[in-house]
Write an enzyme that holds these catalytic residues in place. Structure first.
Site, PDB file in Angstrom:
ATOM      1  N   SER A  66       0.863  -1.140   0.055  1.00 56.47           N
ATOM      2  CA  SER A  66      -0.093   0.093  -0.063  1.00 56.47           C
ATOM      3  C   SER A  66       0.923   1.317   0.066  1.00 56.47           C
ATOM      4  O   SER A  66       1.697   1.305   0.702  1.00 56.47           O
ATOM      5  CB  SER A  66      -0.879  -0.108   1.218  1.00 56.47           C
ATOM      6  OG  SER A  66      -1.230   1.115   1.759  1.00 56.47           O
ATOM      7  N   GLY A  67       0.560   2.211  -0.929  1.00 57.30           N
ATOM      8  CA  GLY A  67       1.098   3.523  -0.837  1.00 57.30           C
ATOM      9  C   GLY A  67       0.954   4.269   0.284  1.00 57.30           C
ATOM     10  O   GLY A  67       1.937   4.737   0.982  1.00 57.30           O
ATOM     11  N   LEU A  68      -0.167   4.338   0.954  1.00 51.95           N
ATOM     12  CA  LEU A  68      -0.714   4.906   2.272  1.00 51.95           C
ATOM     13  C   LEU A  68       0.311   4.430   3.373  1.00 51.95           C
ATOM     14  O   LEU A  68       1.130   5.048   4.273  1.00 51.95           O
ATOM     15  CB  LEU A  68      -2.083   4.624   2.598  1.00 51.95           C
ATOM     16  CG  LEU A  68      -2.469   5.071   3.835  1.00 51.95           C
ATOM     17  CD1 LEU A  68      -2.312   6.669   4.078  1.00 51.95           C
ATOM     18  CD2 LEU A  68      -3.930   4.715   4.275  1.00 51.95           C
ATOM     19  N   ASP A  78       0.970  10.490   2.290  1.00 54.38           N
ATOM     20  CA  ASP A  78       0.798   9.510   1.160  1.00 54.38           C
ATOM     21  C   ASP A  78       0.340  10.566   0.055  1.00 54.38           C
ATOM     22  O   ASP A  78      -0.638  10.669  -0.507  1.00 54.38           O
ATOM     23  CB  ASP A  78      -0.590   8.788   1.558  1.00 54.38           C
ATOM     24  CG  ASP A  78      -0.854   7.731   0.285  1.00 54.38           C
ATOM     25  OD1 ASP A  78      -0.029   7.487  -0.503  1.00 54.38           O
ATOM     26  OD2 ASP A  78      -2.160   7.127   0.319  1.00 54.38           O
ATOM     27  N   ASP A 105       0.866  -0.957  -5.020  1.00 49.47           N
ATOM     28  CA  ASP A 105       0.049   0.550  -5.267  1.00 49.47           C
ATOM     29  C   ASP A 105       1.147   1.482  -5.750  1.00 49.47           C
ATOM     30  O   ASP A 105       1.852   1.994  -5.006  1.00 49.47           O
ATOM     31  CB  ASP A 105      -0.363   1.041  -3.924  1.00 49.47           C
ATOM     32  CG  ASP A 105      -1.166   2.287  -3.910  1.00 49.47           C
ATOM     33  OD1 ASP A 105      -1.256   2.784  -4.921  1.00 49.47           O
ATOM     34  OD2 ASP A 105      -1.579   2.669  -2.959  1.00 49.47           O
ATOM     35  N   ASP A 107       0.359   4.530  -7.134  1.00 48.12           N
ATOM     36  CA  ASP A 107      -0.002   5.653  -7.098  1.00 48.12           C
ATOM     37  C   ASP A 107      -0.535   6.007  -8.732  1.00 48.12           C
ATOM     38  O   ASP A 107      -0.997   5.400  -9.413  1.00 48.12           O
ATOM     39  CB  ASP A 107       0.752   6.799  -6.555  1.00 48.12           C
ATOM     40  CG  ASP A 107       0.948   6.534  -4.985  1.00 48.12           C
ATOM     41  OD1 ASP A 107       0.110   5.851  -4.431  1.00 48.12           O
ATOM     42  OD2 ASP A 107       2.065   6.841  -4.379  1.00 48.12           O
ATOM     43  N   GLU A 134      -3.522   4.901 -10.520  1.00 48.69           N
ATOM     44  CA  GLU A 134      -4.874   5.416 -10.264  1.00 48.69           C
ATOM     45  C   GLU A 134      -5.040   6.539 -11.131  1.00 48.69           C
ATOM     46  O   GLU A 134      -3.925   7.303 -11.543  1.00 48.69           O
ATOM     47  CB  GLU A 134      -5.019   5.652  -8.932  1.00 48.69           C
ATOM     48  CG  GLU A 134      -3.966   6.467  -8.401  1.00 48.69           C
ATOM     49  CD  GLU A 134      -4.021   6.885  -6.844  1.00 48.69           C
ATOM     50  OE1 GLU A 134      -3.867   5.670  -6.256  1.00 48.69           O
ATOM     51  OE2 GLU A 134      -4.071   7.712  -6.493  1.00 48.69           O
ATOM     52  N   LYS A 140      -0.178  12.638  -5.979  1.00 47.86           N
ATOM     53  CA  LYS A 140      -1.501  12.436  -5.606  1.00 47.86           C
ATOM     54  C   LYS A 140      -1.718  12.682  -4.068  1.00 47.86           C
ATOM     55  O   LYS A 140      -0.854  12.922  -3.356  1.00 47.86           O
ATOM     56  CB  LYS A 140      -1.524  10.718  -5.657  1.00 47.86           C
ATOM     57  CG  LYS A 140      -0.644   9.830  -5.182  1.00 47.86           C
ATOM     58  CD  LYS A 140      -0.665   9.747  -3.854  1.00 47.86           C
ATOM     59  CE  LYS A 140      -2.143   9.319  -3.277  1.00 47.86           C
ATOM     60  NZ  LYS A 140      -2.177   7.748  -3.442  1.00 47.86           N
ATOM     61  N   ASN A 142      -4.222  11.110  -1.017  1.00 42.81           N
ATOM     62  CA  ASN A 142      -5.028   9.868  -0.676  1.00 42.81           C
ATOM     63  C   ASN A 142      -6.585  10.161  -0.869  1.00 42.81           C
ATOM     64  O   ASN A 142      -6.966  11.105  -0.740  1.00 42.81           O
ATOM     65  CB  ASN A 142      -4.719   9.559   1.036  1.00 42.81           C
ATOM     66  CG  ASN A 142      -5.465   7.919   1.181  1.00 42.81           C
ATOM     67  OD1 ASN A 142      -6.685   8.342   1.520  1.00 42.81           O
ATOM     68  ND2 ASN A 142      -4.744   7.043   1.259  1.00 42.81           N
ATOM     69  N   SER A 143      -7.080   8.923  -1.654  1.00 43.66           N
ATOM     70  CA  SER A 143      -8.544   9.318  -1.915  1.00 43.66           C
ATOM     71  C   SER A 143      -9.367   9.490  -0.813  1.00 43.66           C
ATOM     72  O   SER A 143     -10.506  10.025  -1.003  1.00 43.66           O
ATOM     73  CB  SER A 143      -9.020   7.996  -2.736  1.00 43.66           C
ATOM     74  OG  SER A 143      -8.153   7.332  -3.764  1.00 43.66           O
ATOM     75  N   ARG A 178      -6.995   1.777 -11.765  1.00 42.67           N
ATOM     76  CA  ARG A 178      -7.788   2.167 -10.612  1.00 42.67           C
ATOM     77  C   ARG A 178      -8.576   3.374 -11.309  1.00 42.67           C
ATOM     78  O   ARG A 178      -7.922   4.363 -11.610  1.00 42.67           O
ATOM     79  CB  ARG A 178      -6.802   2.397  -9.536  1.00 42.67           C
ATOM     80  CG  ARG A 178      -7.550   3.032  -8.232  1.00 42.67           C
ATOM     81  CD  ARG A 178      -6.667   2.918  -7.241  1.00 42.67           C
ATOM     82  NE  ARG A 178      -6.988   3.935  -6.113  1.00 42.67           N
ATOM     83  CZ  ARG A 178      -6.297   4.123  -4.919  1.00 42.67           C
ATOM     84  NH1 ARG A 178      -5.418   3.171  -4.863  1.00 42.67           N
ATOM     85  NH2 ARG A 178      -6.560   5.215  -4.173  1.00 42.67           N
ATOM     86  N   HIS A 209     -12.732   2.146  -6.915  1.00 42.04           N
ATOM     87  CA  HIS A 209     -12.457   2.578  -5.594  1.00 42.04           C
ATOM     88  C   HIS A 209     -13.691   3.347  -5.097  1.00 42.04           C
ATOM     89  O   HIS A 209     -14.486   3.900  -6.078  1.00 42.04           O
ATOM     90  CB  HIS A 209     -11.392   3.175  -5.315  1.00 42.04           C
ATOM     91  CG  HIS A 209     -10.738   3.349  -4.197  1.00 42.04           C
ATOM     92  ND1 HIS A 209     -11.094   2.496  -3.095  1.00 42.04           N
ATOM     93  CD2 HIS A 209      -9.933   4.142  -3.327  1.00 42.04           C
ATOM     94  CE1 HIS A 209     -10.653   2.817  -2.038  1.00 42.04           C
ATOM     95  NE2 HIS A 209      -9.576   3.805  -2.097  1.00 42.04           N
TER      96      HIS A 209
HETATM   97  C1  SPV Z   1      -3.302   2.588  -0.405  1.00 44.36           C
HETATM   98  O1  SPV Z   1      -3.449   1.507   0.303  1.00 44.36           O
HETATM   99  O2  SPV Z   1      -2.494   3.222  -0.237  1.00 44.36           O
HETATM  100  C2  SPV Z   1      -4.567   2.808  -1.396  1.00 44.36           C
HETATM  101  C3  SPV Z   1      -6.024   2.475  -1.016  1.00 44.36           C
HETATM  102  O3  SPV Z   1      -4.172   3.420  -2.421  1.00 44.36           O
HETATM  103  S1  SPV Z   1      -6.600   3.780  -0.272  1.00 44.36           S
HETATM  104  O4  SPV Z   1      -5.924   4.165   0.981  1.00 44.36           O
HETATM  105  O5  SPV Z   1      -8.024   3.355   0.188  1.00 44.36           O
HETATM  106  O6  SPV Z   1      -6.640   5.000  -1.191  1.00 44.36           O
HETATM  107 MG    MG Z   2      -2.513   4.394  -2.354  1.00 40.24          MG
END
Ligand code: SPV
Ligand code: MG
Length: 562
Positions: A66-68, A78, A105, A107, A134, A140, A142-143, A178, A209
Site C-alpha cells: 500500500s502506498g498509504l 501519502d 500501489d 499511485d 490510479e 497524488k 490519498n483518496s 484504478r 474505488h
Molecule cells: C493505499 O492503500 O495506499 C490505497 C488504498 O491506495 S486507499 O488508501 O484506500 O486509497
Molecule cells: Mg494508495
C-alpha cells in the site's frame, strides 16, 4: 452469471518442485492467477519486509504493498513524499522476504507514460508481480482526503497503461487500472466509461474505488461492468459489508488495504505508553512477541545452517566420527526407509540433533559412517564414508571405515545418542589420550544391568561425589558382561581421543585387521584390546543427562529430552 463459490481452500502455490517435477509458477503468474481465479481471492496489506512475512505466514496468497502504509511506515504522507525509488527499496525487502506475489500501489505512476515504463521495468527486476495505477494527478493525495480530486485525462491515462504493458519484460506482470471517478464524485457513467477505456488500453483488471460507508455503488458498478475483466475492490470504508455479497457480484479480488499498519500503530502505542508509565517491562513482557519469534521470522536458523556449511573449520578445532551404519530394527516401520539416526525427533533427525550439539561446541569437522539406507544420511555440512558391509560387521569395522578421520583431537560417538551440552564441554576439557564418558548413575537408567545390550564399565575407582577427586579413573574392562559388583558405570557411546590416542586406536584397528578380528568386533572389543596392551582409557564420570535410542520408548524419551 454464476456467483463466485466460497473458497474451500486457498489456491495452493507450492514453493518447491512438486512430486511430478512441476516447477512453482513465478510470482507474476501467481498474481495473474489470483486475478483471474473463478473464486473470490484476497490480498493483505504490508508495508515492509516484516509485515509482508506476517501476511504470508497468516496464509495469504498475495500482498498489497500500500502506498498509504509504506509512506506512513516511513513517517511521511501519502502524497508522493517518498520518492518512487525509495518505495522501490522497500518493495525489494518485501519481495526478498516472501514467496507470495506482491501487487504494488503505484499511485499515479510517478509521472507520465515514460515514468510508468521505467517503473514497470524496475518492478519486474525486483520480483514484483503487478502494479496498480490510479487515474489521478501527480503528486497524488490519498483518496479519503478532500472531495472531488481532479482526475487524469482519459487518453493520457490510457497511454500510461499501454506504455506499461508494452514495456513489461514478463508477460504475466499485471497492470491494474484504478478508477477514481466514484471517489471524486463524477458518477457511475464516468466510472464505467473510464473502466471501459482502460480495459481497452490493455489493463489486466479494474480497481473500482469508493469511499462510501456502504458497498452499494461498488456492487452497482460490478453489475453494470458484467465481468468484462477482473474487478478489484478495497472495502476500507464499507468494511461491514458481508463478504459473500462480493462473491454474488463476481468480484475477483479484495484488498485488505491498511490493517497491518493500523494494528501495529495500536499495539506500539499501547506498549510505549505502558513502558513509559510503568518504568518496567514486567507488565508487557508476555504480551509482546518474544525475541525468539523475531529471530524465527527473520530466518536465523537458515543463517546458522549456512554458517556450518560455508565458514571455514577452525584450525585445531576437534573433529568427530559418528557411527551411523545400523538400521535400528527395533524401531520397526520407522526405520524401513531410513537408518535410525535419521528418525525424526521433534522435527529434526536424531543425527541432526547430535550434530547440533557438536557444532555448539565448535566441533564442525564431522565424518559420519553410513550403512543401511545410506542415501538417506544426507545432512548438509557433514562428510560421509560408507560401511557397505554394515549387515555383517560390528562397530569396530564401521569405525575403521573412518580411519582417515581418526586424527588429532577427535570425538567418537554412536549415531543414536543425545546428551546435554555440558557433557561435551567437560569431555573437551578432560585429560587423557583416550577418554570415555561413563554414566555413574547407570542404575537410574535401569537397575537391571542386562536389560539390554549395555556397554558397562569396570573402573579403577568408583564415582566420587565430593569436591576432591582421588586422581584419574581408568577403565579396566568394558562390555555387557561386567559382573554387577564391578560396574562403575555405563559408557554413553561418546569418547574422545587426542592425536596420540587416535594413533593408538588406528594402530589397534590395524592389528585387529591382521588378526582377522576386525569384521565382527564391537567398539568394546577394541577398547578392551587397548586396555590389554596397557593403554590408559580414562573415565569421565557423568551423572545421567543422556540417552540412546534403541526402541520406541527411547524415541519417546528423546522427544521429551529436548
Ligand atoms: C493505499 O492503500 O495506499 C490505497 C488504498 O491506495 S486507499 O488508501 O484506500 O486509497
Ligand atoms: Mg494508495
Amino acid at each position: 452469471m454464476p456467483a463466485r463459490p466460497a473458497n474451500p481452500t486457498p489456491i495452493n502455490f507450492p514453493d518447491t518442485p512438486a512430486l511430478d517435477g512441476a516447477m512453482t509458477p513465478g510470482k507474476a503468474t501467481r498474481l495473474r492467477a489470483l486475478l483471474t481465479s473463478p473464486q473470490l481471492e484476497f490480498i493483505m496489506e504490508a508495508h515492509d519486509g516484516l509485515s509482508a512475512k506476517i501476511a504470508e505466514e497468516a496464509g495469504f496468497n498475495g500482498i498489497w504493498a500500500s502506498g498509504l502504509t509504506m509512506s506512513a511506515a516511513l513517517g511521511v504522507r501519502d502524497n508522493n513524499e517518498a520518492s518512487w525509488t525509495q518505495v522501490l527499496e522497500v518493495l525489494e525487502f518485501m519481495a526478498d522476504a516472501t514467496e507470495i506475489p506482491i501487487l504494488v500501489d503505484g499511485d499515479t505512476g510517478y509521472g507520465n507514460f515514460n515514468n510508468v515504463r521505467r517503473v514497470v521495468r524496475k518492478l519486474c527486476q525486483r520480483g514484483i508481480a503487478g502494479v496498480c495505477i490510479e487515474d489521478k494527478l501527480f503528486p497524488k493525495t490519498n483518496s479519503f482526503i478532500g472531495d472531488g480530486q481532479p482526475l487524469a485525462d482519459i487518453d493520457e491515462f490510457c497511454g500510461k497503461i499501454k506504455a506499461g504493458k508494452d514495456s513489461q519484460p514478463d508477460d504475466d506482470f499485471s497492470i491494474v487500472a484504478r478508477v477514481e471517478a466514484l471517489i471524486s464524485g463524477r458518477g457511475m457513467a464516468e466510472a464505467l466509461k473510464r473502466a471501459g477505456a482502460y480495459h481497452a488500453a490493455g489493463a489486466d483488471a479494474i480497481l473500482i474505488h469508493s469511499k462510501q460507508q456502504t458497498a452499494d455503488e461498488i456492487l452497482t458498478f460490478a453489475a453494470e461492468w458484467g465481468n468484462r475483466c477482473p474487478v478489484v475492490i478495497v472495502p476500507t470504508t464499507y468494511y461491514d459489508t458481508p463478504t459473500d455479497r462480493y462473491r454474488e457480484r463476481d468480484i475477483s479480488l479484495i484488498i485488505w488495504a491498511n490493517h497491518n499498519l493500523r494494528a501495529s500503530i495500536t499495539a506500539m502505542r499501547e506498549v510505549s505508553r505502558r513502558i513509559l508509565r510503568e518504568e518496567s517491562l514486567v507488565g508487557i513482557e508476555h504480551e509482546v512477541a518474544s525475541v525468539k519469534d523475531v529471530f524465527e521470522l527473520t530466518g536465523n536458523q537458515e543463517l546458522a545452517a549456512a554458517e556450518k556449511r560455508y565458514l571455514p573449520v577452525q584450525q585445531g578445532a576437534p573433529g568427530a566420527v559418528i557411527l551411523a551404519a545400523s538400521r535400528g530394527s527395533e524401531l520397526g516401520s520407522l526405520t524401513e526407509d531410513r537408518p535410525k539416526c535419521m528418525v525424526d525427533v521433534r522435527g529434526q533427525p536424531l543425527l541432526q540433533r547430535l550434530i547440533d550439539t557438536f557444532n555448539s561446541a565448535n566441533v564442525r569437522n564431522i565424518t559420519v559412517v553410513r550403512g543401511y539406507r545410506k542415501e538417506m544420511v544426507n545432512l548438509p555440512s557433514i562428510k560421509t564414508v560408507d560401511n557397505d558391509f554394515y549387515g555383517s560387521s560390528g562397530e569396530a569395522a564401521t569405525l575403521a571405515c573412518a580411519i582417515d578421520a581418526l586424527k588429532s583431537d577427535c570425538l567418537i560417538a554412536y549415531g543414536d545418542i543425545l546428551f546435554r551440552q555440558y557433557i561435551m564441554d567437560q569431555l573437551l576439557a578432560a585429560e587423557g589420550d583416550i577418554v570415555l564418558v561413563v554414566d555413574a548413575l547407570w542404575r537410574d537408567r535401569d537397575p537391571d544391568p542386562r536389560s539390554r545390550l549395555r556397554d558397562l564399565v569396570a573402573c579403577s575407582a568408583p564415582f566420587q561425589t565430593g569436591y576432591l577427586e582421588d586422581g584419574p579413573v581408568t577403565a579396566k574392562r568394558i562390555g555387557p558382561d561386567i559382573p554387577e559388583d564391578a560396574i562403575g558405570g555405563e559408557w554413553i557411546g561418546l569418547a574422545r581421543v587426542t592425536d596420540t590416542g587416535a594413533a593408538m586406536v588406528r594402530s589397534e584397528i590395524e592389528s585387529m585387521r591382521r588378526d582377522g578380528e576386525l569384521a565382527e568386533a564391537s567398539l568394546c572389543d577394541l577398547f578392551n584390546r587397548l586396555i590389554a596392551v596397557g593403554q590408559d582409557l580414562r573415565v569421565l564420570y557423568v551423572t545421567g543427562h543422556w540417552l540412546d535410542v534403541d526402541n520406541h520408548a527411547d524415541l519417546e524419551a528423546a522427544r521429551s529430552f529436548l
